[in-house]
Design an enzyme around this catalytic site. Sequence first.
Site, PDB file in Angstrom:
ATOM      1  N   GLU A  13       0.741   3.902   1.952  1.00 22.80           N
ATOM      2  CA  GLU A  13       1.161   4.383   3.280  1.00 22.80           C
ATOM      3  C   GLU A  13       2.421   3.643   3.722  1.00 22.80           C
ATOM      4  O   GLU A  13       3.370   4.247   4.225  1.00 22.80           O
ATOM      5  CB  GLU A  13       0.053   4.150   4.316  1.00 22.80           C
ATOM      6  CG  GLU A  13      -1.243   4.888   4.045  1.00 22.80           C
ATOM      7  CD  GLU A  13      -2.211   4.123   3.160  1.00 22.80           C
ATOM      8  OE1 GLU A  13      -1.763   3.369   2.263  1.00 22.80           O
ATOM      9  OE2 GLU A  13      -3.425   4.276   3.353  1.00 22.80           O
ATOM     10  N   CYS A  26       0.841  -1.206   0.000  1.00 20.60           N
ATOM     11  CA  CYS A  26       0.000   0.000   0.000  1.00 20.60           C
ATOM     12  C   CYS A  26       0.875   1.254   0.000  1.00 20.60           C
ATOM     13  O   CYS A  26       2.039   1.229   0.414  1.00 20.60           O
ATOM     14  CB  CYS A  26      -0.866   0.046   1.248  1.00 20.60           C
ATOM     15  SG  CYS A  26      -2.137  -1.205   1.327  1.00 20.60           S
TER      16      CYS A  26
HETATM   17  N1  THU Z   1      -4.403   0.563  -0.967  1.00 22.17           N
HETATM   18  C1  THU Z   1      -3.477   1.447  -0.453  1.00 22.17           C
HETATM   19  O1  THU Z   1      -2.486   1.780  -1.116  1.00 22.17           O
HETATM   20  N2  THU Z   1      -3.710   1.943   0.785  1.00 22.17           N
HETATM   21  C2  THU Z   1      -4.748   1.600   1.585  1.00 22.17           C
HETATM   22  O2  THU Z   1      -4.805   1.997   2.742  1.00 22.17           O
HETATM   23  C3  THU Z   1      -5.826   0.772   1.046  1.00 22.17           C
HETATM   24  C4  THU Z   1      -5.586   0.139  -0.258  1.00 22.17           C
HETATM   25  C5  THU Z   1      -4.160  -0.008  -2.286  1.00 22.17           C
HETATM   26  C6  THU Z   1      -3.866  -1.489  -2.252  1.00 22.17           C
HETATM   27  C7  THU Z   1      -4.255  -1.897  -3.649  1.00 22.17           C
HETATM   28  O3  THU Z   1      -3.124  -1.704  -4.507  1.00 22.17           O
HETATM   29  C8  THU Z   1      -5.337  -0.917  -4.050  1.00 22.17           C
HETATM   30  O4  THU Z   1      -5.274   0.149  -3.108  1.00 22.17           O
HETATM   31  C9  THU Z   1      -6.738  -1.504  -4.030  1.00 22.17           C
HETATM   32  O5  THU Z   1      -7.000  -2.108  -2.839  1.00 22.17           O
END
Ligand code: THU
Length: 159
Positions: A76, A74
């Site tokens: 973050e 993700c």
């Molecule tokens: N995702 C993030 O980057 N941060 C989050 O807190 C929630 C989800 C991303 C993971 C994945 O690549 C995409 O969003 C869809 O879930």
Amino acid sequence: MIRTNNISFSYKEFEKPEELNTDDLELVFAARETAINAYAPYSKFKVGAAVRLESGIIVCGTNVENAAYPSSICAERSAFSNSVSNHHNDKPVAIAIAAMTEDGLTNEPVPPCGNCRQVIAEEESRTGNQIRIILSGKNKTMVIDSISSLLPLQFNKKI
Ligand code: THU
């Protein structure tokens, strides 16, 4: 049973990020700009995170997906990997998160997933600082003072 307890929290809500102070506004713009660089060919959901450190430096990260889905990271956690690796002693004070679909910036703010909440909690506990969390969509921006609001009763190294 001895009692029923209640946990609640307050956060600030703004219609437009332009109502934020200039530092936080800059952080939101950094998160939005970074989201463009996300590698999200599978979900098509591009997330950008911008971490402000005590020195004022801004460190960014995006989600980086993988054909083996669980190997994705993700935005973050990507941003914190970057800040801890390259600015170890410069403590994070705030993180802004923004996301876009193929239609552009999301209307609503996107809150961090459970794994990312746990990582933000670890950063607060590692540094002893609260980290302000700024979630910004087209129609609404939320400012939360600390991860303890989003992750109450958290598991951390003090336990
Ligand atoms: N995702 C993030 O980057 N941060 C989050 O807190 C929630 C989800 C991303 C993971 C994945 O690549 C995409 O969003 C869809 O879930």
